[in-house]
Scaffold this motif. Structure first.
Motif, PDB file in Angstrom:
ATOM      1  N   ARG A   1       1.595  -0.356  -5.206  1.00  0.00           N
ATOM      2  CA  ARG A   1       2.868  -1.035  -5.486  1.00  0.00           C
ATOM      3  C   ARG A   1       3.975  -0.456  -4.606  1.00  0.00           C
ATOM      4  O   ARG A   1       4.781  -1.195  -4.032  1.00  0.00           O
ATOM      5  CB  ARG A   1       3.253  -0.851  -6.950  1.00  0.00           C
ATOM      6  CG  ARG A   1       2.402  -1.588  -7.935  1.00  0.00           C
ATOM      7  CD  ARG A   1       2.806  -3.031  -8.061  1.00  0.00           C
ATOM      8  NE  ARG A   1       2.177  -3.657  -9.204  1.00  0.00           N
ATOM      9  CZ  ARG A   1       1.972  -4.951  -9.306  1.00  0.00           C
ATOM     10  NH1 ARG A   1       2.344  -5.750  -8.320  1.00  0.00           N
ATOM     11  NH2 ARG A   1       1.391  -5.473 -10.361  1.00  0.00           N
ATOM     12  N   ALA A   2       3.984   0.857  -4.518  1.00  0.00           N
ATOM     13  CA  ALA A   2       5.001   1.504  -3.691  1.00  0.00           C
ATOM     14  C   ALA A   2       4.745   1.248  -2.212  1.00  0.00           C
ATOM     15  O   ALA A   2       5.651   0.878  -1.461  1.00  0.00           O
ATOM     16  CB  ALA A   2       5.026   3.004  -3.978  1.00  0.00           C
ATOM     17  N   ALA A   3       3.500   1.421  -1.784  1.00  0.00           N
ATOM     18  CA  ALA A   3       3.195   1.357  -0.361  1.00  0.00           C
ATOM     19  C   ALA A   3       3.263  -0.063   0.197  1.00  0.00           C
ATOM     20  O   ALA A   3       3.430  -0.237   1.406  1.00  0.00           O
ATOM     21  CB  ALA A   3       1.816   1.962  -0.101  1.00  0.00           C
TER      22      ALA A   3
ATOM     23  N   GLU B   1       7.190   5.932  -1.331  1.00  0.00           N
ATOM     24  CA  GLU B   1       7.086   7.224  -2.011  1.00  0.00           C
ATOM     25  C   GLU B   1       6.298   7.056  -3.299  1.00  0.00           C
ATOM     26  O   GLU B   1       6.517   6.122  -4.068  1.00  0.00           O
ATOM     27  CB  GLU B   1       8.488   7.759  -2.311  1.00  0.00           C
ATOM     28  CG  GLU B   1       8.523   9.174  -2.862  1.00  0.00           C
ATOM     29  CD  GLU B   1       9.933   9.748  -2.904  1.00  0.00           C
ATOM     30  OE1 GLU B   1      10.158  10.698  -3.687  1.00  0.00           O
ATOM     31  OE2 GLU B   1      10.796   9.235  -2.154  1.00  0.00           O
ATOM     32  N   HIS B   2       5.362   7.973  -3.514  1.00  0.00           N
ATOM     33  CA  HIS B   2       4.576   7.994  -4.751  1.00  0.00           C
ATOM     34  C   HIS B   2       4.217   9.433  -5.061  1.00  0.00           C
ATOM     35  O   HIS B   2       3.778  10.185  -4.178  1.00  0.00           O
ATOM     36  CB  HIS B   2       3.289   7.168  -4.608  1.00  0.00           C
ATOM     37  CG  HIS B   2       2.358   7.325  -5.770  1.00  0.00           C
ATOM     38  ND1 HIS B   2       2.529   6.653  -6.971  1.00  0.00           N
ATOM     39  CD2 HIS B   2       1.232   8.090  -5.925  1.00  0.00           C
ATOM     40  CE1 HIS B   2       1.554   7.000  -7.801  1.00  0.00           C
ATOM     41  NE2 HIS B   2       0.759   7.864  -7.198  1.00  0.00           N
TER      42      HIS B   2
ATOM     43  N   ASP C   1      -0.091  11.869  -3.565  1.00  0.00           N
ATOM     44  CA  ASP C   1       1.302  12.301  -3.448  1.00  0.00           C
ATOM     45  C   ASP C   1       1.736  12.081  -1.997  1.00  0.00           C
ATOM     46  O   ASP C   1       1.167  12.684  -1.084  1.00  0.00           O
ATOM     47  CB  ASP C   1       1.432  13.769  -3.848  1.00  0.00           C
ATOM     48  CG  ASP C   1       2.887  14.200  -3.981  1.00  0.00           C
ATOM     49  OD1 ASP C   1       3.572  14.309  -2.945  1.00  0.00           O
ATOM     50  OD2 ASP C   1       3.338  14.417  -5.118  1.00  0.00           O
ATOM     51  N   PHE C   2       2.709  11.194  -1.809  1.00  0.00           N
ATOM     52  CA  PHE C   2       3.193  10.980  -0.440  1.00  0.00           C
ATOM     53  C   PHE C   2       4.659  10.566  -0.440  1.00  0.00           C
ATOM     54  O   PHE C   2       5.153   9.939  -1.381  1.00  0.00           O
ATOM     55  CB  PHE C   2       2.346   9.932   0.302  1.00  0.00           C
ATOM     56  CG  PHE C   2       2.179   8.606  -0.391  1.00  0.00           C
ATOM     57  CD1 PHE C   2       3.140   7.606  -0.282  1.00  0.00           C
ATOM     58  CD2 PHE C   2       1.028   8.335  -1.131  1.00  0.00           C
ATOM     59  CE1 PHE C   2       2.975   6.380  -0.906  1.00  0.00           C
ATOM     60  CE2 PHE C   2       0.861   7.107  -1.759  1.00  0.00           C
ATOM     61  CZ  PHE C   2       1.832   6.124  -1.648  1.00  0.00           C
TER      62      PHE C   2
ATOM     63  N   GLN D   1       5.554 -10.801   2.605  1.00  0.00           N
ATOM     64  CA  GLN D   1       6.018 -11.134   1.260  1.00  0.00           C
ATOM     65  C   GLN D   1       6.858  -9.999   0.686  1.00  0.00           C
ATOM     66  O   GLN D   1       6.492  -8.826   0.831  1.00  0.00           O
ATOM     67  CB  GLN D   1       4.827 -11.349   0.321  1.00  0.00           C
ATOM     68  CG  GLN D   1       3.909 -12.485   0.698  1.00  0.00           C
ATOM     69  CD  GLN D   1       2.733 -12.590  -0.248  1.00  0.00           C
ATOM     70  OE1 GLN D   1       2.816 -13.236  -1.294  1.00  0.00           O
ATOM     71  NE2 GLN D   1       1.614 -11.985   0.129  1.00  0.00           N
ATOM     72  N   PRO D   2       7.932 -10.326  -0.011  1.00  0.00           N
ATOM     73  CA  PRO D   2       8.682  -9.266  -0.691  1.00  0.00           C
ATOM     74  C   PRO D   2       7.898  -8.627  -1.827  1.00  0.00           C
ATOM     75  O   PRO D   2       8.128  -7.477  -2.192  1.00  0.00           O
ATOM     76  CB  PRO D   2       9.929  -9.993  -1.214  1.00  0.00           C
ATOM     77  CG  PRO D   2       9.557 -11.438  -1.261  1.00  0.00           C
ATOM     78  CD  PRO D   2       8.569 -11.645  -0.153  1.00  0.00           C
ATOM     79  N   HIS D   3       6.952  -9.379  -2.393  1.00  0.00           N
ATOM     80  CA  HIS D   3       6.100  -8.858  -3.471  1.00  0.00           C
ATOM     81  C   HIS D   3       4.696  -9.398  -3.263  1.00  0.00           C
ATOM     82  O   HIS D   3       4.460 -10.597  -3.429  1.00  0.00           O
ATOM     83  CB  HIS D   3       6.641  -9.287  -4.845  1.00  0.00           C
ATOM     84  CG  HIS D   3       5.776  -8.841  -5.991  1.00  0.00           C
ATOM     85  ND1 HIS D   3       5.893  -7.604  -6.586  1.00  0.00           N
ATOM     86  CD2 HIS D   3       4.762  -9.472  -6.643  1.00  0.00           C
ATOM     87  CE1 HIS D   3       5.000  -7.496  -7.559  1.00  0.00           C
ATOM     88  NE2 HIS D   3       4.306  -8.613  -7.611  1.00  0.00           N
ATOM     89  N   VAL D   4       3.761  -8.530  -2.886  1.00  0.00           N
ATOM     90  CA  VAL D   4       2.364  -8.944  -2.716  1.00  0.00           C
ATOM     91  C   VAL D   4       1.724  -9.056  -4.102  1.00  0.00           C
ATOM     92  O   VAL D   4       1.673  -8.071  -4.843  1.00  0.00           O
ATOM     93  CB  VAL D   4       1.587  -7.927  -1.860  1.00  0.00           C
ATOM     94  CG1 VAL D   4       0.098  -8.282  -1.828  1.00  0.00           C
ATOM     95  CG2 VAL D   4       2.155  -7.879  -0.438  1.00  0.00           C
ATOM     96  N   PRO D   5       1.231 -10.230  -4.496  1.00  0.00           N
ATOM     97  CA  PRO D   5       0.564 -10.352  -5.801  1.00  0.00           C
ATOM     98  C   PRO D   5      -0.641  -9.430  -5.878  1.00  0.00           C
ATOM     99  O   PRO D   5      -1.436  -9.347  -4.936  1.00  0.00           O
ATOM    100  CB  PRO D   5       0.143 -11.823  -5.860  1.00  0.00           C
ATOM    101  CG  PRO D   5       0.994 -12.518  -4.851  1.00  0.00           C
ATOM    102  CD  PRO D   5       1.260 -11.513  -3.773  1.00  0.00           C
ATOM    103  N   LEU D   6      -0.786  -8.752  -6.995  1.00  0.00           N
ATOM    104  CA  LEU D   6      -1.876  -7.808  -7.195  1.00  0.00           C
ATOM    105  C   LEU D   6      -2.646  -8.242  -8.439  1.00  0.00           C
ATOM    106  O   LEU D   6      -2.141  -8.146  -9.557  1.00  0.00           O
ATOM    107  CB  LEU D   6      -1.313  -6.391  -7.342  1.00  0.00           C
ATOM    108  CG  LEU D   6      -2.265  -5.233  -7.074  1.00  0.00           C
ATOM    109  CD1 LEU D   6      -1.500  -3.986  -6.673  1.00  0.00           C
ATOM    110  CD2 LEU D   6      -3.111  -4.937  -8.305  1.00  0.00           C
ATOM    111  N   TRP D   7      -3.843  -8.755  -8.224  1.00  0.00           N
ATOM    112  CA  TRP D   7      -4.682  -9.230  -9.315  1.00  0.00           C
ATOM    113  C   TRP D   7      -5.773  -8.202  -9.578  1.00  0.00           C
ATOM    114  O   TRP D   7      -6.356  -7.649  -8.644  1.00  0.00           O
ATOM    115  CB  TRP D   7      -5.322 -10.572  -8.981  1.00  0.00           C
ATOM    116  CG  TRP D   7      -4.342 -11.708  -8.867  1.00  0.00           C
ATOM    117  CD1 TRP D   7      -2.998 -11.672  -9.095  1.00  0.00           C
ATOM    118  CD2 TRP D   7      -4.638 -13.061  -8.488  1.00  0.00           C
ATOM    119  NE1 TRP D   7      -2.437 -12.908  -8.884  1.00  0.00           N
ATOM    120  CE2 TRP D   7      -3.416 -13.773  -8.510  1.00  0.00           C
ATOM    121  CE3 TRP D   7      -5.809 -13.726  -8.125  1.00  0.00           C
ATOM    122  CZ2 TRP D   7      -3.349 -15.140  -8.186  1.00  0.00           C
ATOM    123  CZ3 TRP D   7      -5.746 -15.073  -7.803  1.00  0.00           C
ATOM    124  CH2 TRP D   7      -4.521 -15.771  -7.845  1.00  0.00           C
ATOM    125  N   VAL D   8      -6.059  -7.946 -10.844  1.00  0.00           N
ATOM    126  CA  VAL D   8      -7.027  -6.922 -11.237  1.00  0.00           C
ATOM    127  C   VAL D   8      -8.306  -7.589 -11.724  1.00  0.00           C
ATOM    128  O   VAL D   8      -8.278  -8.487 -12.575  1.00  0.00           O
ATOM    129  CB  VAL D   8      -6.451  -6.007 -12.334  1.00  0.00           C
ATOM    130  CG1 VAL D   8      -7.487  -4.972 -12.763  1.00  0.00           C
ATOM    131  CG2 VAL D   8      -5.181  -5.314 -11.827  1.00  0.00           C
TER     132      VAL D   8
END
Length: 312
Positions: free
Chosen positions: A155-157, A165-166, A172-173, A184-191
């Motif tokens: 989500r962060a990357a 940052e995470h 940890d980065f 895209q401003p928000h990449v859809p993430l399907w589980v």
């Protein structure tokens, strides 16, 4: 005045690129890149919402007779198909993200989204092949926990920040820039997954759910659980509920397509598939029985022209 429900979106898991004996047709074993491109272009023309590809790094010998060793890399395959299609979205179903560091996954999929003009849907899952994890030094026993944190890290990357940052228990980065950013401003993430843990993960961490082998009769209870979990969580964004349908064949086959295959006239098939919408499903993933590339493309075209308009 009555308002009709939105039509079901429909996508497809592509043939050729993965060849498990559970679903591969005979003609696919001799097929190659030209066939994959031809099918992808047909899917694009027929109005499918997405095309999907699978992820495995290496198949152990003990599983090869059932799973085969043919598993095209999802990022390379989707990037190739992005260049020969125009509008169809590109889904990893699913990327086993625990096999790779989140920054590596983010670099690959952010680049794919950038190059495709924002067509990526990132589907993720826990994986199931122990030897695959061991070969790359990944943690098989804790793969659920790894996936949970990987989703947060991704989500962060994959967000808007050039320097994501995470800070977590496993990853940890900070202060590390990655460009290009996703289009895209928000990449859809399907589980993906149908175990209790996977369904909970989808409800609480995902933008959508990709079930794994749930028959129709199991879906209402699974969907109800997702709704309850999301309601308990509080205000959240949009969520896409998926389903994998029975095998399909539009029309009368004239050959043995299997007793589980949904076949018949377009209206008969559409009427059966509309039941998924009544359950609360937003998108269905279809797969067609076929004996050749040309027959598969005919099925894709028939579905897009004659079945899809009847899905509302």
């Amino acid at each position: 005045m009555a308002v009709s429900a939105p039509a079901l979106a429909y996508g497809i898991q592509l043939p050729v690129q993965s060849q498990s004996t559970l679903y591969t047709e005979r003609w696919e074993t001799e097929a190659g890149p030209e066939d994959l491109v031809a099918v992808a272009r047909a899917v694009d023309r027929a109005g499918f919402a997405y095309l999907a590809v699978c992820d495995h790094v290496a198949i152990p010998r003990r599983l090869a007779p059932a799973m085969s060793t043919v598993w095209y890399d999802p990022v390379a395959t989707l990037a190739h198909l992005a260049a020969v299609t125009e509008r169809v979205r590109l889904l990893s179903h699913v990327a086993v993200v625990g096999l790779r560091h989140p920054l590596l996954t983010a670099k690959q999929y952010a680049t794919l989204d950038h190059l495709s003009g924002g067509r990526l849907i990132l589907g993720v899952g826990a994986g199931h092949v122990r030897e695959e994890f061991e070969a790359v030094g990944a943690d098989f026993e804790r793969r659920g926990a790894v996936l949970d944190e990987s989703i947060d890290a991704l989500r962060a990357a994959l967000g808007p920040e050039e320097f994501p940052e995470h800070h977590g228990k496993l990853y940890d980065f900070a202060g590390l820039g990655q460009r290009p950013r996703p289009a895209q401003p928000h990449v859809p993430l399907w589980v993906g997954g149908s175990s209790p843990a996977a369904v909970r993960r989808a409800a609480l961490k995902g933008d959508g759910w990709l079930p794994q082998g749930d028959p129709r009769e199991r879906l209402p209870a699974q969907i109800d659980r997702i709704r309850r979990l999301r309601a308990d969580r509080g205000p959240v964004g949009p969520f896409t509920v998926g389903a994998v349908t029975e095998p399909l064949y539009v029309g009368r086959a004239g050959w043995e397509v299997g007793r589980r295959t949904l076949t018949g006239a377009p209206e008969e098939i559409a009427a059966s598939l509309r039941a998924y919408r009544a359950m609360g499903v937003d998108q269905i993933q279809v797969r067609f029985r076929s004996r050749s590339r040309s027959e598969l493309i005919e099925q894709i075209e028939a579905f897009g022209a004659e079945v899809a308009p009847r899905l509302s």
